[in-house]
Design an enzyme around this catalytic site. Sequence first.
Site, PDB file in Angstrom:
ATOM      1  N   THR A  22      -6.211  -8.604   1.797  1.00  0.00           N
ATOM      2  CA  THR A  22      -5.134  -9.266   3.060  1.00  0.00           C
ATOM      3  C   THR A  22      -4.153  -9.427   3.354  1.00  0.00           C
ATOM      4  O   THR A  22      -3.569  -9.721   4.178  1.00  0.00           O
ATOM      5  CB  THR A  22      -4.548 -11.055   1.985  1.00  0.00           C
ATOM      6  N   GLY A  23      -4.031  -8.035   3.108  1.00  0.00           N
ATOM      7  CA  GLY A  23      -3.417  -6.886   4.263  1.00  0.00           C
ATOM      8  C   GLY A  23      -1.726  -6.912   3.596  1.00  0.00           C
ATOM      9  O   GLY A  23      -0.905  -6.265   4.290  1.00  0.00           O
ATOM     10  N   THR A  25      -1.625  -3.560   2.609  1.00  0.00           N
ATOM     11  CA  THR A  25      -1.294  -2.440   2.929  1.00  0.00           C
ATOM     12  C   THR A  25      -0.346  -2.462   3.738  1.00  0.00           C
ATOM     13  O   THR A  25       0.452  -1.350   3.818  1.00  0.00           O
ATOM     14  CB  THR A  25      -2.576  -1.468   3.281  1.00  0.00           C
ATOM     15  N   HIS A  78      -0.306  -8.419  -7.307  1.00  0.00           N
ATOM     16  CA  HIS A  78      -1.604  -9.358  -7.500  1.00  0.00           C
ATOM     17  C   HIS A  78      -1.567 -10.009  -7.877  1.00  0.00           C
ATOM     18  O   HIS A  78      -3.000 -11.241  -7.756  1.00  0.00           O
ATOM     19  CB  HIS A  78      -3.120  -8.881  -7.243  1.00  0.00           C
ATOM     20  N   ARG A 100      -4.966 -14.396   3.978  1.00  0.00           N
ATOM     21  CA  ARG A 100      -5.942 -14.464   5.016  1.00  0.00           C
ATOM     22  C   ARG A 100      -6.619 -15.105   4.642  1.00  0.00           C
ATOM     23  O   ARG A 100      -7.110 -15.951   4.114  1.00  0.00           O
ATOM     24  CB  ARG A 100      -6.796 -12.601   5.168  1.00  0.00           C
ATOM     25  N   ARG A 242     -10.374  -0.341   6.902  1.00  0.00           N
ATOM     26  CA  ARG A 242     -12.012  -0.303   7.234  1.00  0.00           C
ATOM     27  C   ARG A 242     -11.761  -0.755   8.631  1.00  0.00           C
ATOM     28  O   ARG A 242     -11.940   0.501   9.418  1.00  0.00           O
ATOM     29  CB  ARG A 242     -12.571  -1.108   6.022  1.00  0.00           C
ATOM     30  N   GLY A 244      -9.582  -3.641  10.177  1.00  0.00           N
ATOM     31  CA  GLY A 244      -8.231  -4.974  10.059  1.00  0.00           C
ATOM     32  C   GLY A 244      -8.485  -5.098  11.618  1.00  0.00           C
ATOM     33  O   GLY A 244      -7.539  -4.918  12.320  1.00  0.00           O
TER      34      GLY A 244
HETATM   35  P1  A3P Z   1     -11.267  -5.430   6.825  1.00  0.00           P
HETATM   36  O1  A3P Z   1     -11.712  -4.573   5.506  1.00  0.00           O
HETATM   37  O2  A3P Z   1     -11.118  -6.407   6.979  1.00  0.00           O
HETATM   38  O3  A3P Z   1     -10.872  -4.216   7.377  1.00  0.00           O
HETATM   39  P2  A3P Z   1      -5.137  -4.809   1.400  1.00  0.00           P
HETATM   40  O4  A3P Z   1      -4.516  -3.704   2.239  1.00  0.00           O
HETATM   41  O5  A3P Z   1      -5.121  -5.836   0.285  1.00  0.00           O
HETATM   42  O6  A3P Z   1      -5.812  -3.724   0.425  1.00  0.00           O
HETATM   43  O7  A3P Z   1      -6.313  -5.314   2.725  1.00  0.00           O
HETATM   44  C1  A3P Z   1      -7.649  -4.303   3.266  1.00  0.00           C
HETATM   45  C2  A3P Z   1      -7.347  -5.322   4.739  1.00  0.00           C
HETATM   46  O8  A3P Z   1      -6.426  -4.985   5.894  1.00  0.00           O
HETATM   47  C3  A3P Z   1      -8.077  -3.942   5.300  1.00  0.00           C
HETATM   48  O9  A3P Z   1      -9.714  -5.376   5.760  1.00  0.00           O
HETATM   49  C4  A3P Z   1      -7.869  -3.348   5.920  1.00  0.00           C
HETATM   50  O10 A3P Z   1      -8.533  -2.198   6.899  1.00  0.00           O
HETATM   51  C5  A3P Z   1      -6.599  -3.931   6.628  1.00  0.00           C
HETATM   52  N1  A3P Z   1      -5.430  -2.888   6.677  1.00  0.00           N
HETATM   53  C6  A3P Z   1      -5.315  -1.897   6.354  1.00  0.00           C
HETATM   54  N2  A3P Z   1      -4.072  -1.505   7.133  1.00  0.00           N
HETATM   55  C7  A3P Z   1      -3.859  -1.960   8.794  1.00  0.00           C
HETATM   56  C8  A3P Z   1      -2.965  -1.820   9.339  1.00  0.00           C
HETATM   57  N3  A3P Z   1      -2.151  -1.261   9.429  1.00  0.00           N
HETATM   58  N4  A3P Z   1      -3.402  -3.349   9.814  1.00  0.00           N
HETATM   59  C9  A3P Z   1      -4.007  -4.159  10.257  1.00  0.00           C
HETATM   60  N5  A3P Z   1      -4.410  -4.095   9.463  1.00  0.00           N
HETATM   61  C10 A3P Z   1      -4.776  -3.191   8.093  1.00  0.00           C
END
Ligand code: A3P
Length: 282
Positions: A22-23, A25, A78, A100, A242, A244
């Site tokens: 859900t973002g 990272t 988590h 998200r 991936r 984002g």
């Molecule tokens: P997608 O797979 O839809 O691209 P988490 O960090 O909780 O594992 O979530 C991963 C999701 O956050 C992925 O989404 C990833 O691409 C997106 N993400 C990672 N870094 C990001 C950033 N700096 N800004 C926006 N989205 C980001």
Amino acid sequence: MHARDHFQAQPSDIFLCSPLKTGCTWLKALSFSIATRTQFDNSTSPLQKWVPHDCIPFLEHGEYSTAPGPRIPLFATHLQYTCLPKSIIDSGCKIVYICRDPKDTFVSMWHFFQRITKCNSKQELGEGDLIPIEVAFEFFCKGMSYYGPYWEHVLGYWKASLERPDKILFLKYEDMKRNTEVCVMKLAEFFGCPFSLEEEREGTVQKIIESCSFEILSNPEVNKMGKLVRKNRFVENNAYFRKGKVGDWRNYLTAEMGMRLDDIMEEKLSGSGLTFHISPQE
Ligand code: A3P
């Protein structure tokens, strides 16, 4: 269970909580940059050398005692709200929660576990060896998901945030995408280190947003080529970056699947005041 038995939170600790994908990272990178902005600039930031997950440890991996880098009172998890170590609640620690749109969360999770399964398998796996998205979707809709049903996860933190708004900041990925600046200012204020007028004039907020943007954050060597090793499994760091984007689910789920998950969420969240309605343009 280990964290619940052994982790002793301090009142000044802050926890970044989220369901998977859900973002977290991004939230870690922003929070780390906000909290350490007087110690580092872009070129010296540990985010250049370490994936954000190595800068802010996960409670459930027991990493809090071994995390490298500067000691800052930020932790991530988590875990559902009801599973948090008791001392986090008893000590009145602050919590930031990010969630998200469940459709994008599910699609992101499906891709992520495909990657993990492929790279950790002893033999070469073809598409047919991996769980089809339709099957995984059924599981998700039935609440069979890492860290429990998605709606339970968000509801736990949502209700707690209504009861203790001074201690729990509830964020949505889509709002962070739409208005990153407002969210970054909110985060800094919530952490107790708001941006000064001088910092605002110098563009510190913008610099942090830029350095944590998807394009920039996914670029350092460590995030392109590095690996996060956990016990006997590993994750390639670029799996955390991936696309984002908001609304990518449309490329993988049918409109019917989307409506089904929306209906489930509406029913589960009914009366709570929490919704995940996203405008069609997003
Ligand atoms: P997608 O797979 O839809 O691209 P988490 O960090 O909780 O594992 O979530 C991963 C999701 O956050 C992925 O989404 C990833 O691409 C997106 N993400 C990672 N870094 C990001 C950033 N700096 N800004 C926006 N989205 C980001």
